[in-house]
Enzyme design. Sequence first.
Site, PDB file in Angstrom:
ATOM      1  N   LYS A   1      35.847  21.807  21.678  1.00 26.40           N
ATOM      2  CA  LYS A   1      34.562  21.755  22.386  1.00 26.40           C
ATOM      3  C   LYS A   1      34.524  22.822  23.473  1.00 26.40           C
ATOM      4  CE  LYS A   1      32.665  19.368  26.253  1.00 26.40           C
ATOM      5  NZ  LYS A   1      33.315  19.799  27.489  1.00 26.40           N
ATOM      6  N   ASN A   2      35.644  23.046  24.150  1.00 24.21           N
ATOM      7  CA  ASN A   2      35.645  24.006  25.251  1.00 24.21           C
ATOM      8  C   ASN A   2      35.668  25.458  24.790  1.00 24.21           C
ATOM      9  OD1 ASN A   2      35.470  21.954  27.039  1.00 24.21           O
ATOM     10  ND2 ASN A   2      37.555  22.086  27.818  1.00 24.21           N
TER      11      ASN A   2
ATOM     12  N   ARG B   1      27.664  22.875  31.216  1.00 21.57           N
ATOM     13  CA  ARG B   1      28.069  23.981  32.088  1.00 21.57           C
ATOM     14  C   ARG B   1      27.702  25.347  31.496  1.00 21.57           C
ATOM     15  NH1 ARG B   1      29.625  22.927  36.755  1.00 21.57           N
ATOM     16  NH2 ARG B   1      31.173  24.588  36.838  1.00 21.57           N
TER      17      ARG B   1
ATOM     18  N   ASP C   1      30.407  17.142  33.542  1.00 20.78           N
ATOM     19  CA  ASP C   1      30.883  15.873  34.060  1.00 20.78           C
ATOM     20  C   ASP C   1      30.904  15.859  35.589  1.00 20.78           C
ATOM     21  OD1 ASP C   1      31.323  14.764  31.542  1.00 20.78           O
ATOM     22  OD2 ASP C   1      33.111  15.991  31.342  1.00 20.78           O
TER      23      ASP C   1
ATOM     24  N   ASP D   1      42.268  17.422  31.436  1.00 20.90           N
ATOM     25  CA  ASP D   1      41.511  16.607  30.467  1.00 20.90           C
ATOM     26  C   ASP D   1      42.420  15.674  29.662  1.00 20.90           C
ATOM     27  OD1 ASP D   1      40.221  19.353  30.866  1.00 20.90           O
ATOM     28  OD2 ASP D   1      38.556  18.196  30.074  1.00 20.90           O
TER      29      ASP D   1
ATOM     30  N   VAL E   1      43.476  19.779  39.726  1.00 20.46           N
ATOM     31  CA  VAL E   1      42.491  20.781  39.298  1.00 20.46           C
ATOM     32  C   VAL E   1      41.087  20.450  39.832  1.00 20.46           C
ATOM     33  CG1 VAL E   1      41.460  21.973  37.324  1.00 20.46           C
ATOM     34  CG2 VAL E   1      43.878  21.325  37.269  1.00 20.46           C
TER      35      VAL E   1
HETATM   36  C1  UD1 Z   1      36.688  23.940  32.021  1.00 21.99           C
HETATM   37  C2  UD1 Z   1      36.601  22.883  30.942  1.00 21.99           C
HETATM   38  C3  UD1 Z   1      37.113  21.542  31.450  1.00 21.99           C
HETATM   39  C4  UD1 Z   1      38.508  21.705  32.011  1.00 21.99           C
HETATM   40  C5  UD1 Z   1      38.545  22.815  33.044  1.00 21.99           C
HETATM   41  C6  UD1 Z   1      39.953  23.115  33.546  1.00 21.99           C
HETATM   42  C7  UD1 Z   1      34.693  23.610  29.649  1.00 21.99           C
HETATM   43  C8  UD1 Z   1      33.290  23.341  29.231  1.00 21.99           C
HETATM   44  N1  UD1 Z   1      35.198  22.751  30.526  1.00 21.99           N
HETATM   45  O1  UD1 Z   1      35.809  23.548  33.072  1.00 21.99           O
HETATM   46  O2  UD1 Z   1      37.137  20.613  30.366  1.00 21.99           O
HETATM   47  O3  UD1 Z   1      38.894  20.492  32.641  1.00 21.99           O
HETATM   48  O4  UD1 Z   1      38.029  24.042  32.491  1.00 21.99           O
HETATM   49  O5  UD1 Z   1      40.799  23.418  32.463  1.00 21.99           O
HETATM   50  O6  UD1 Z   1      35.344  24.533  29.177  1.00 21.99           O
HETATM   51  N2  UD1 Z   1      35.776  26.273  40.869  1.00 21.99           N
HETATM   52  C9  UD1 Z   1      35.192  26.711  42.040  1.00 21.99           C
HETATM   53  N3  UD1 Z   1      34.174  27.625  41.957  1.00 21.99           N
HETATM   54  C10 UD1 Z   1      33.725  28.114  40.746  1.00 21.99           C
HETATM   55  C11 UD1 Z   1      34.344  27.669  39.565  1.00 21.99           C
HETATM   56  C12 UD1 Z   1      35.362  26.741  39.652  1.00 21.99           C
HETATM   57  O7  UD1 Z   1      35.570  26.271  43.140  1.00 21.99           O
HETATM   58  O8  UD1 Z   1      32.805  28.945  40.736  1.00 21.99           O
HETATM   59  C13 UD1 Z   1      36.860  25.248  40.925  1.00 21.99           C
HETATM   60  C14 UD1 Z   1      36.413  23.923  40.328  1.00 21.99           C
HETATM   61  O9  UD1 Z   1      35.673  23.169  41.239  1.00 21.99           O
HETATM   62  C15 UD1 Z   1      37.742  23.296  39.966  1.00 21.99           C
HETATM   63  C16 UD1 Z   1      38.587  24.516  39.567  1.00 21.99           C
HETATM   64  O10 UD1 Z   1      37.942  25.655  40.114  1.00 21.99           O
HETATM   65  O11 UD1 Z   1      38.317  22.684  41.106  1.00 21.99           O
HETATM   66  C17 UD1 Z   1      38.760  24.695  38.068  1.00 21.99           C
HETATM   67  O12 UD1 Z   1      37.488  24.727  37.460  1.00 21.99           O
HETATM   68  P1  UD1 Z   1      37.217  25.563  36.127  1.00 21.99           P
HETATM   69  O13 UD1 Z   1      38.526  26.026  35.592  1.00 21.99           O
HETATM   70  O14 UD1 Z   1      36.164  26.573  36.417  1.00 21.99           O
HETATM   71  O15 UD1 Z   1      36.633  24.468  35.168  1.00 21.99           O
HETATM   72  P2  UD1 Z   1      35.399  24.591  34.191  1.00 21.99           P
HETATM   73  O16 UD1 Z   1      35.339  25.959  33.599  1.00 21.99           O
HETATM   74  O17 UD1 Z   1      34.189  24.039  34.863  1.00 21.99           O
END
Ligand code: UD1
Length: 438
Positions: free
Chosen positions: A27-28, A97, A121, A309, A331
Site C-alpha cells: 500500500k505504501n 497523504r 491516520d 506499522d 517515529v
Molecule cells: C509513511 C507511511 C507510514 C509509515 C511512515 C514511516 C505511507 C502512505 N505511509 O508515512 O505507513 O508509518 O512512512 O515509515 O507511505 N515529519 C515532519 N514533517 C514532515 C514530514 C514528516 O515532521 O513534513 C515527521 C512525522 O511527523 C513523523 C516522521 O517525520 O514523526 C516520519 O514521518 P514520515 O516518514 O514522513 O511518514 P509518512 O511518509 O507520513
Amino acid sequence: MFRVREQTWHVEPSGPLRGDIVVRGSKNAVTKHMVAAMLGDTPSVIRNAPEVGDVDITTEMLEALGYRVGRCGGEITIAPADAPLARVPEAFTGLNRIPILMLGPLLHRTGEAFVPLVGGDAIGRRPVDFHLAALRALGAEVKEGPAGITARAARLRGNRIDLPYPSVGATETVLLSAVLAEGQTVLRGAATEPEVVELALFLQRMGARIELSPDRRIVIEGVPRLRGASTRLAGDRIEAFSYLVAGLVTRGEVRVHGCPQDRLVTAITTLAKMGAQFDITEEWISATAPGALRPAAVHTDTHPGFMTDWQQPLMVLFTQAEGLSVLHETVFENRLVYVPALQTMGCEIEVFAACLGGPACRYQDTNAVHSAVIRGVSKLRGAEVTMPDVRAGFSAVLAAAVADRSSVLHGVHHIERGYHRPFEQFSTLGLTIRRAEA
Ligand code: UD1
C-alpha cells in the site's frame, strides 16, 4: 466522487488461525508509483497492485486531474493527461497523504498547483513542513491556506536539501520533484525504506537519473522528460507481518506468500526472540509458536529498524506472552491512540510519556505518550470498539480473534484503506466474521 463506506464487522473467536495468505504489492508503494506515472509522457503500468481504499482514492484524484486510469485485477495503467488540471479538488481533503506528493508533478506539468489538506491516520501532528521546505528549496513559491496548499514555479531547479528527520513522504516529494528539475539535487538525511527505494527504481525506469549513496544521501540529475514505465510491486511487508502475527497470537500457523524475506528481517528476529519458529523459503514464510511466548522490549525506528506499522499487531501478541513487555514508539508521537480500544478488550497496557525500552528519542522532553508496558498473559474480552486507524484496526481484529466472546468492530474502512481484501483473507484463515453496513 469518493465516499467512505461505513462498515461494521462482527467477529467470533474461532480458535487458531491457519492457512495460506498471498500478499500483494505494498500500500505504501502503489499510490506513490501512481503519482510517479503523472511525470511520464507515455502510459505506465503497475502490476501486483493491492485492492485497497488508498488506490481507489488516488485513482479518483488522478481522474479528476484528467489522467486516464485503467484497473484490471492487480494491474493499473495510467495514461498521461493532454492538459492536466492544476487543482486536486477539495472533495479529497483529509482522505489520505497522497495530494502533497502531487505538488511536484503538477508543477512540472502546469507551473502551478493546488492540493487540499492531507489526511491519513491520526497518529500525530503529521506536519508537511519538510515537503514544503523542499519544494521551496527547489524554487517553488508555496503558500499555505485554510483549505490547502498552493504552489507556483515556472521551472523547478535542483538544490541541496537536508531533511531534519528521514521522512518517507518528504524523501518521495524530493524524488518526484527533482527528477524533472533543472540541474542537480543533493538530498541528505533521506529515508531508505524499501518502498522509497522501489519508487526510485521505478523513476529510473522512466528515465530519471538517481544515485543512491551511503549515509542517506540521494543525488538526482534532472532530465528534460520522462517516459512511462512498467513494474511489478514487491510484497507488502506490513501485511505479511500482520498475518504472521495473526497465526502466532491465536496459536495457529499462517504461511505468507509474496513478501521477500529481506523486507522482514528485523520483524522475523523480533518474533523469533519471543519464541516463534520460522520456515522460510523463496516463495513463502510461515511462523508457529510451539511453546510459551516470551516478552520483549522493542522500539520502533526508521528502516532497517522495527517498523512503526508493525507495532500494533505486536502489541496484541505481547498480551499473550508470559511477563512484561515494553514498546517504545519513536517515529510518530501519537501512535498509541488505539490502546484504549485494546484496554476495553481486556489488554493490560499502561502508557507513558517517557522513553522506555531502547534509546531516548525525539519525544524525550515532550509530553507525548509514546511508550507502553504490556502485561501478559491477559484474558481478552469481546467488546464493541471503534478502530481509529488502519494498523490499529488490524490489532483490534487480532484481539477479537483471541477474546472470550464475539466483538463488534466499527470503522472497518480504515483496514480496507490499507489491507488487500482483509475480510476474505481473515475468512480464509478460519475467522468467523459477519459484515454489516452501518
Ligand atoms: C509513511 C507511511 C507510514 C509509515 C511512515 C514511516 C505511507 C502512505 N505511509 O508515512 O505507513 O508509518 O512512512 O515509515 O507511505 N515529519 C515532519 N514533517 C514532515 C514530514 C514528516 O515532521 O513534513 C515527521 C512525522 O511527523 C513523523 C516522521 O517525520 O514523526 C516520519 O514521518 P514520515 O516518514 O514522513 O511518514 P509518512 O511518509 O507520513
